[in-house]
Design a protein around this motif. Structure first.
Motif, short mmCIF file in Angstrom:
data_model
loop_
_atom_site.label_atom_id
_atom_site.label_comp_id
_atom_site.label_asym_id
_atom_site.label_seq_id
_atom_site.Cartn_x
_atom_site.Cartn_y
_atom_site.Cartn_z
N LEU A 287 11.68 13.78 -9.04
CA LEU A 287 12.82 13.17 -8.35
C LEU A 287 12.49 12.91 -6.88
N ALA A 288 11.84 13.87 -6.23
CA ALA A 288 11.49 13.70 -4.82
C ALA A 288 10.57 12.51 -4.63
N ALA A 289 9.63 12.31 -5.55
CA ALA A 289 8.71 11.17 -5.45
C ALA A 289 9.45 9.86 -5.72
N LEU A 290 10.40 9.88 -6.67
CA LEU A 290 11.15 8.67 -6.97
C LEU A 290 12.04 8.26 -5.81
N LEU A 291 12.50 9.23 -5.02
CA LEU A 291 13.42 8.94 -3.92
C LEU A 291 12.72 8.55 -2.63
N LEU A 292 11.39 8.53 -2.64
CA LEU A 292 10.68 8.09 -1.44
C LEU A 292 11.07 6.64 -1.12
N PRO A 293 11.34 6.33 0.15
CA PRO A 293 11.71 4.94 0.49
C PRO A 293 10.65 3.93 0.05
N ALA A 294 9.37 4.32 0.16
CA ALA A 294 8.30 3.39 -0.21
C ALA A 294 8.28 3.09 -1.70
N ALA A 295 8.88 3.97 -2.52
CA ALA A 295 8.90 3.73 -3.96
C ALA A 295 9.81 2.57 -4.34
N ALA A 296 10.75 2.24 -3.48
CA ALA A 296 11.65 1.10 -3.71
C ALA A 296 12.35 1.21 -5.06
N ASN B 252 0.83 -1.20 0.00
CA ASN B 252 0.00 0.00 0.00
C ASN B 252 0.86 1.26 0.00
N ASP B 253 1.97 1.23 0.76
CA ASP B 253 2.88 2.38 0.75
C ASP B 253 3.48 2.57 -0.64
N ARG B 254 3.80 1.48 -1.32
CA ARG B 254 4.35 1.59 -2.66
C ARG B 254 3.32 2.16 -3.63
N LEU B 255 2.06 1.74 -3.48
CA LEU B 255 1.02 2.27 -4.36
C LEU B 255 0.83 3.77 -4.15
N LEU B 256 0.92 4.22 -2.91
CA LEU B 256 0.82 5.66 -2.65
C LEU B 256 2.00 6.40 -3.28
N ALA B 257 3.20 5.81 -3.23
CA ALA B 257 4.36 6.43 -3.87
C ALA B 257 4.17 6.49 -5.38
N VAL B 258 3.61 5.45 -5.97
CA VAL B 258 3.34 5.44 -7.41
C VAL B 258 2.37 6.56 -7.77
N GLN B 259 1.37 6.77 -6.94
CA GLN B 259 0.44 7.87 -7.18
C GLN B 259 1.16 9.21 -7.18
N ARG B 260 2.06 9.39 -6.23
CA ARG B 260 2.78 10.66 -6.14
C ARG B 260 3.69 10.86 -7.35
N ILE B 261 4.30 9.79 -7.83
CA ILE B 261 5.15 9.91 -9.03
C ILE B 261 4.32 10.31 -10.23
N ASN B 262 3.17 9.66 -10.42
CA ASN B 262 2.31 10.01 -11.55
C ASN B 262 1.81 11.45 -11.45
N ALA B 263 1.49 11.89 -10.24
CA ALA B 263 1.04 13.28 -10.06
C ALA B 263 2.18 14.25 -10.37
N ALA B 264 3.41 13.90 -9.99
CA ALA B 264 4.54 14.78 -10.26
C ALA B 264 4.83 14.90 -11.75
N LEU B 265 4.56 13.84 -12.50
CA LEU B 265 4.82 13.89 -13.94
C LEU B 265 3.90 14.88 -14.65
N LEU B 266 2.80 15.25 -14.02
CA LEU B 266 1.90 16.23 -14.62
C LEU B 266 2.37 17.66 -14.38
N GLN B 267 3.38 17.83 -13.53
CA GLN B 267 3.91 19.15 -13.22
C GLN B 267 5.17 19.40 -14.04
N PRO B 268 5.52 20.67 -14.26
CA PRO B 268 6.71 20.96 -15.07
C PRO B 268 8.03 20.86 -14.31
N ASP B 269 7.98 20.63 -13.00
CA ASP B 269 9.17 20.67 -12.18
C ASP B 269 9.79 19.28 -12.05
N PRO B 270 10.96 19.02 -12.63
CA PRO B 270 11.59 17.70 -12.50
C PRO B 270 11.95 17.34 -11.07
#
Length: 231
Positions: free
Chosen positions: A139-148, A117-135
């Protein structure tokens, strides 16, 4: 007429053809939540609070919006884990699971569900970040420990954002769904592709530098400039 035993009770030994018949447990009532007995001994249901297995169902279930995959229901996972454990113990000669075995299995299942479940939440944050122009958000979402995603590194922020954004757009086009989201496996693959592109670019730069140095070393030295003759 003899009265029938109460619902959920174990029938006593009965006479059958001159011999004794072993007691047979009636099918449990839907309202009977207590422990049951059968011919193999006591059977403990992992959802019975009186058994002390208090962590059943405590791991949160995450309802994923859009197209992110969701975790499986927990109840089948408890039984799958218990059946596997019982099969392993049976090979060692143990017939029944102990209370400690059941409790440890429930804890392990809950821990696995929490990690998913923690990994799924991290995946959501990564997908949300991809909609923003700020790399940096990506990166911050990719570096979350739960993203593995241990291979995500700081210098590649822009490349990650570009590669994953391109993969997300390609998936949306292929599925005809503009809201399509990348799954963890697709994100992990994108991180790997971005790292390979960075390594190839560095290798090309180093190769170019080495080539220029080689040309300089192979070129003949310039002739010395002779002094102008005097008048």
């Amino acid at each position: 007429m003899p009265s029938s035993p109460p619902m959920g009770a174990v029938r006593p030994l009965t006479q059958l053809g001159g011999g004794l018949r072993a007691p047979v447990c009636p099918d449990p009532s839907p309202l009977d939540h207590g422990p049951r007995q059968d011919r193999c001994g006591p059977t403990v249901h992992p959802t019975v609070p009186a058994c002390g297995v208090s962590e059943v169902g405590k791991a949160p279930e995450v309802t994923q919006p859009n197209r992110c995959p969701t975790s499986r229901p927990q109840t089948p996972r408890y039984f799958e884990a218990l059946l596997q454990l019982k099969d392993q113990l049976r090979r060692t000669g143990a017939e029944f699971l102990s209370w400690t075995d059941i409790q440890d299995s429930v804890h392990a299942t809950n821990a696995a569900v929490r990690d998913e479940n923690d990994r799924l939440l991290a995946v959501q944050r990564i997908n949300a970040a991809l909609l923003q122009p700020d790399p940096q958000r990506t990166l911050a979402a990719l570096l979350l420990p739960a993203a593995a995603l241990p291979h995500a590194v700081l210098p590649n922020a822009r490349r990650y954002h570009r590669v994953l954004g391109r993969a997300r757009a390609a998936k949306a086009q292929a599925t005809g769904d503009e809201g399509a989201e990348l799954w963890w496996e697709e994100i992990e693959r994108g991180v790997r592709v971005a790292n390979e592109e960075t390594a190839a670019a560095r290798s090309s730069e180093c190769g170019g530098c080495a080539g220029r140095k080689g040309l300089l070393a192979a070129s003949p030295p310039s002739p010395p400039i002779s002094a102008c003759p005097g008048p």
